[in-house]
Design an enzyme around this catalytic site. Structure first.
Site, PDB file in Angstrom:
ATOM      1  N   GLY A   9      82.859  90.759  62.649  1.00  0.00           N
ATOM      2  CA  GLY A   9      84.111  91.432  63.013  1.00  0.00           C
ATOM      3  C   GLY A   9      85.023  90.536  63.820  1.00  0.00           C
ATOM      4  O   GLY A   9      85.545  90.926  64.860  1.00  0.00           O
ATOM      5  N   SER A  11      87.845  89.175  62.686  1.00  0.00           N
ATOM      6  CA  SER A  11      89.220  89.126  62.167  1.00  0.00           C
ATOM      7  C   SER A  11      90.240  89.617  63.184  1.00  0.00           C
ATOM      8  O   SER A  11      91.415  89.267  63.111  1.00  0.00           O
ATOM      9  CB  SER A  11      89.321  89.958  60.878  1.00  0.00           C
ATOM     10  OG  SER A  11      88.750  91.242  61.053  1.00  0.00           O
ATOM     11  N   ARG A  12      89.792  90.458  64.131  1.00  0.00           N
ATOM     12  CA  ARG A  12      90.737  91.069  65.070  1.00  0.00           C
ATOM     13  C   ARG A  12      90.079  91.228  66.444  1.00  0.00           C
ATOM     14  O   ARG A  12      88.865  91.078  66.574  1.00  0.00           O
ATOM     15  CB  ARG A  12      91.159  92.470  64.561  1.00  0.00           C
ATOM     16  CG  ARG A  12      91.891  92.427  63.243  1.00  0.00           C
ATOM     17  CD  ARG A  12      92.370  93.795  62.772  1.00  0.00           C
ATOM     18  NE  ARG A  12      91.301  94.624  62.247  1.00  0.00           N
ATOM     19  CZ  ARG A  12      90.865  95.750  62.830  1.00  0.00           C
ATOM     20  NH1 ARG A  12      91.400  96.179  63.940  1.00  0.00           N
ATOM     21  NH2 ARG A  12      89.892  96.441  62.280  1.00  0.00           N
ATOM     22  N   ASP A  62      80.369  93.566  54.699  1.00  0.00           N
ATOM     23  CA  ASP A  62      80.232  94.812  55.467  1.00  0.00           C
ATOM     24  C   ASP A  62      78.862  94.731  56.130  1.00  0.00           C
ATOM     25  O   ASP A  62      77.826  94.776  55.442  1.00  0.00           O
ATOM     26  CB  ASP A  62      80.322  96.013  54.506  1.00  0.00           C
ATOM     27  CG  ASP A  62      80.108  97.338  55.216  1.00  0.00           C
ATOM     28  OD1 ASP A  62      79.609  97.345  56.359  1.00  0.00           O
ATOM     29  OD2 ASP A  62      80.425  98.380  54.601  1.00  0.00           O
ATOM     30  N   SER A 141      79.109  98.827  74.945  1.00  0.00           N
ATOM     31  CA  SER A 141      80.301  99.441  75.543  1.00  0.00           C
ATOM     32  C   SER A 141      79.882 100.078  76.854  1.00  0.00           C
ATOM     33  O   SER A 141      78.722 100.495  77.008  1.00  0.00           O
ATOM     34  CB  SER A 141      80.841 100.528  74.611  1.00  0.00           C
ATOM     35  OG  SER A 141      81.755 101.360  75.307  1.00  0.00           O
ATOM     36  N   TYR A 154      79.499 107.582  69.139  1.00  0.00           N
ATOM     37  CA  TYR A 154      79.813 106.192  69.502  1.00  0.00           C
ATOM     38  C   TYR A 154      78.987 105.774  70.726  1.00  0.00           C
ATOM     39  O   TYR A 154      78.355 104.708  70.730  1.00  0.00           O
ATOM     40  CB  TYR A 154      81.313 106.068  69.797  1.00  0.00           C
ATOM     41  CG  TYR A 154      81.758 104.701  70.235  1.00  0.00           C
ATOM     42  CD1 TYR A 154      81.905 103.661  69.312  1.00  0.00           C
ATOM     43  CD2 TYR A 154      82.024 104.418  71.578  1.00  0.00           C
ATOM     44  CE1 TYR A 154      82.320 102.393  69.721  1.00  0.00           C
ATOM     45  CE2 TYR A 154      82.440 103.163  71.995  1.00  0.00           C
ATOM     46  CZ  TYR A 154      82.584 102.155  71.054  1.00  0.00           C
ATOM     47  OH  TYR A 154      82.983 100.900  71.450  1.00  0.00           O
ATOM     48  N   ILE A 187      89.518  97.869  76.625  1.00  0.00           N
ATOM     49  CA  ILE A 187      90.108  96.578  76.236  1.00  0.00           C
ATOM     50  C   ILE A 187      91.282  96.849  75.300  1.00  0.00           C
ATOM     51  O   ILE A 187      91.207  97.714  74.420  1.00  0.00           O
ATOM     52  CB  ILE A 187      89.050  95.690  75.526  1.00  0.00           C
ATOM     53  CG1 ILE A 187      87.728  95.624  76.329  1.00  0.00           C
ATOM     54  CG2 ILE A 187      89.612  94.286  75.272  1.00  0.00           C
ATOM     55  CD1 ILE A 187      87.828  95.023  77.708  1.00  0.00           C
TER      56      ILE A 187
HETATM   57  P1  NAP Z   1      88.976  96.200  66.658  1.00  0.00           P
HETATM   58  O1  NAP Z   1      90.171  95.486  67.180  1.00  0.00           O
HETATM   59  O2  NAP Z   1      89.128  97.506  65.978  1.00  0.00           O
HETATM   60  O3  NAP Z   1      88.181  95.187  65.723  1.00  0.00           O
HETATM   61  C1  NAP Z   1      86.995  95.597  65.078  1.00  0.00           C
HETATM   62  C2  NAP Z   1      86.464  94.442  64.265  1.00  0.00           C
HETATM   63  O4  NAP Z   1      85.238  94.899  63.655  1.00  0.00           O
HETATM   64  C3  NAP Z   1      87.411  94.021  63.168  1.00  0.00           C
HETATM   65  O5  NAP Z   1      87.433  92.617  63.076  1.00  0.00           O
HETATM   66  C4  NAP Z   1      86.775  94.641  61.906  1.00  0.00           C
HETATM   67  O6  NAP Z   1      86.966  93.843  60.754  1.00  0.00           O
HETATM   68  C5  NAP Z   1      85.303  94.596  62.281  1.00  0.00           C
HETATM   69  N1  NAP Z   1      84.518  95.545  61.478  1.00  0.00           N
HETATM   70  C6  NAP Z   1      84.582  96.883  61.477  1.00  0.00           C
HETATM   71  N2  NAP Z   1      83.706  97.389  60.589  1.00  0.00           N
HETATM   72  C7  NAP Z   1      83.081  96.320  60.031  1.00  0.00           C
HETATM   73  C8  NAP Z   1      82.059  96.190  59.062  1.00  0.00           C
HETATM   74  N3  NAP Z   1      81.508  97.260  58.471  1.00  0.00           N
HETATM   75  N4  NAP Z   1      81.633  94.946  58.733  1.00  0.00           N
HETATM   76  C9  NAP Z   1      82.176  93.850  59.315  1.00  0.00           C
HETATM   77  N5  NAP Z   1      83.157  93.913  60.243  1.00  0.00           N
HETATM   78  C10 NAP Z   1      83.603  95.146  60.594  1.00  0.00           C
HETATM   79  O7  NAP Z   1      87.942  96.488  67.829  1.00  0.00           O
HETATM   80  P2  NAP Z   1      87.575  95.685  69.158  1.00  0.00           P
HETATM   81  O8  NAP Z   1      88.119  96.469  70.285  1.00  0.00           O
HETATM   82  O9  NAP Z   1      87.863  94.249  69.039  1.00  0.00           O
HETATM   83  O10 NAP Z   1      85.996  95.952  69.150  1.00  0.00           O
HETATM   84  C11 NAP Z   1      85.025  94.928  68.984  1.00  0.00           C
HETATM   85  C12 NAP Z   1      83.711  95.444  69.537  1.00  0.00           C
HETATM   86  O11 NAP Z   1      83.856  95.759  70.920  1.00  0.00           O
HETATM   87  C13 NAP Z   1      83.240  96.744  68.868  1.00  0.00           C
HETATM   88  O12 NAP Z   1      81.838  96.698  68.690  1.00  0.00           O
HETATM   89  C14 NAP Z   1      83.613  97.803  69.873  1.00  0.00           C
HETATM   90  O13 NAP Z   1      82.813  98.952  69.765  1.00  0.00           O
HETATM   91  C15 NAP Z   1      83.401  97.061  71.175  1.00  0.00           C
HETATM   92  N6  NAP Z   1      84.114  97.642  72.304  1.00  0.00           N
HETATM   93  C16 NAP Z   1      85.471  97.730  72.323  1.00  0.00           C
HETATM   94  C17 NAP Z   1      86.114  98.290  73.426  1.00  0.00           C
HETATM   95  C18 NAP Z   1      87.607  98.426  73.519  1.00  0.00           C
HETATM   96  O14 NAP Z   1      88.099  99.099  74.461  1.00  0.00           O
HETATM   97  N7  NAP Z   1      88.396  97.836  72.629  1.00  0.00           N
HETATM   98  C19 NAP Z   1      85.344  98.756  74.503  1.00  0.00           C
HETATM   99  C20 NAP Z   1      83.968  98.659  74.446  1.00  0.00           C
HETATM  100  C21 NAP Z   1      83.358  98.093  73.341  1.00  0.00           C
HETATM  101  P3  NAP Z   1      87.904  94.262  59.501  1.00  0.00           P
HETATM  102  O15 NAP Z   1      89.221  94.703  60.067  1.00  0.00           O
HETATM  103  O16 NAP Z   1      87.968  92.986  58.727  1.00  0.00           O
HETATM  104  O17 NAP Z   1      87.194  95.357  58.755  1.00  0.00           O
END
Ligand code: NAP
Length: 246
Positions: A9, A11-12, A62, A141, A154, A187
């Site tokens: 994951g 990409s973003r 995936d 998280s 979640y 975040i």
């Molecule tokens: P995000 O901006 O929504 O990015 C999610 C990433 O996961 C994207 O690159 C997406 O890729 C990838 N992804 C989703 N489903 C996938 C799959 N089935 N196979 C491969 N890649 C997949 O989220 P983020 O905030 O950066 O989150 C990253 C991690 O941090 C997650 O595990 C999230 O639970 C954790 N987290 C985030 C926060 C927060 O506040 N943002 C807080 C605590 C924990 P595609 O777009 O290419 O599908």
């Protein structure tokens, strides 16, 4: 020989920031993505332009699908021999009352957040065990530590990653592999885009440092846990939450 890191994951959001951080340290970077192909390719181009010595690779998979993960590792093995560092970052969130979440939604959250990490770790281990070296970082998280109302599935998936981290760290320590988790707070990424301005302001006010986290805040902890200097740290969960859970 530069080390190779796979970030799922990437990409973003947080994964992207991790990829940039590892590239800045001269490592080969494997950018896994599922849907965001354009973003993944643009990240690869950005890394190659900024760091001429770094090899970056994009691989679509995936992570919830063991077959796709296995195919991804065939590509990584052919290109780099294997991955020395694995960041299990790919994740999805779902919110709603516990009783409103369908079985299919539950299975998807656990499929990506938990079994995705299981699939990638299982595929990464033969190389790490052979090398007697490895770093595995699972992105949990703070809700996996404290639990969040209306995010029960979640939260449970992220708590599972903490249990996974603790147990696996014991199994793998004799093989020179450390396993740690990072538990981010709020975040500023696409994952929180569904929250309106008032909700984001409230979360910001609840965060003692007075701001939302940036993806690079999380990447900094991931980079440290991935370093050689962190070799005596394993089985831990590091919260990166601006003091939210204190
Ligand atoms: P995000 O901006 O929504 O990015 C999610 C990433 O996961 C994207 O690159 C997406 O890729 C990838 N992804 C989703 N489903 C996938 C799959 N089935 N196979 C491969 N890649 C997949 O989220 P983020 O905030 O950066 O989150 C990253 C991690 O941090 C997650 O595990 C999230 O639970 C954790 N987290 C985030 C926060 C927060 O506040 N943002 C807080 C605590 C924990 P595609 O777009 O290419 O599908």
């Amino acid at each position: 020989m530069p080390k190779t890191v796979l970030i799922t994951g990437a990409s973003r959001g947080i994964g992207r920031a991790c990829a940039l951080g590892f590239a800045a340290r001269g490592m080969n970077v494997v950018i896994n993505y599922n849907k965001s192909e354009a973003e993944a390719k643009s990240l690869r181009a950005e890394i190659e332009a900024a760091y001429g010595n770094v090899r970056a690779l994009t691989v679509k998979a995936d992570v919830s699908d063991a077959g796709e993960v296995s195919a991804m590792f065939e590509v990584i093995t052919a290109e780099f021999g294997g991955a020395d560092i694995l960041v299990n970052n790919a994740g999805i969130s779902i919110s709603g009352l516990f009783t409103d979440i369908t079985d299919a939604e539950r299975d998807r959250v656990f499929g990506v957040n938990v079994y995705g990490a299981f699939n990638c770790t299982r595929a990464a281990l033969p190389y790490m065990i052979h090398e007697k070296y490895g770093r595995i970082i699972n992105i949990s998280s703070m809700w996996g530590v404290s639990g969040a109302s209306c995010e029960v599935h979640y939260s449970a998936s992220k708590a599972a990653l903490i249990g996974f981290t603790r147990a696996l760290s014991k199994e793998l320590a004799p093989s020179g592999i450390t396993v740690n988790a990072v538990a981010p707070g709020v975040i500023d990424t696409d994952m929180n885009a569904r929250l309106d301005g008032d909700a984001m302001r409230a979360l910001c006010e609840e965060t003692p440092v007075g701001r939302l986290g940036a993806p690079r805040d999380v990447a900094a902890a991931v980079l440290f846990l991935s370093s050689d200097e962190a070799g005596f740290i394993t089985g831990q969960t590091v919260t990166v939450d601006g003091g939210f859970l204190m």
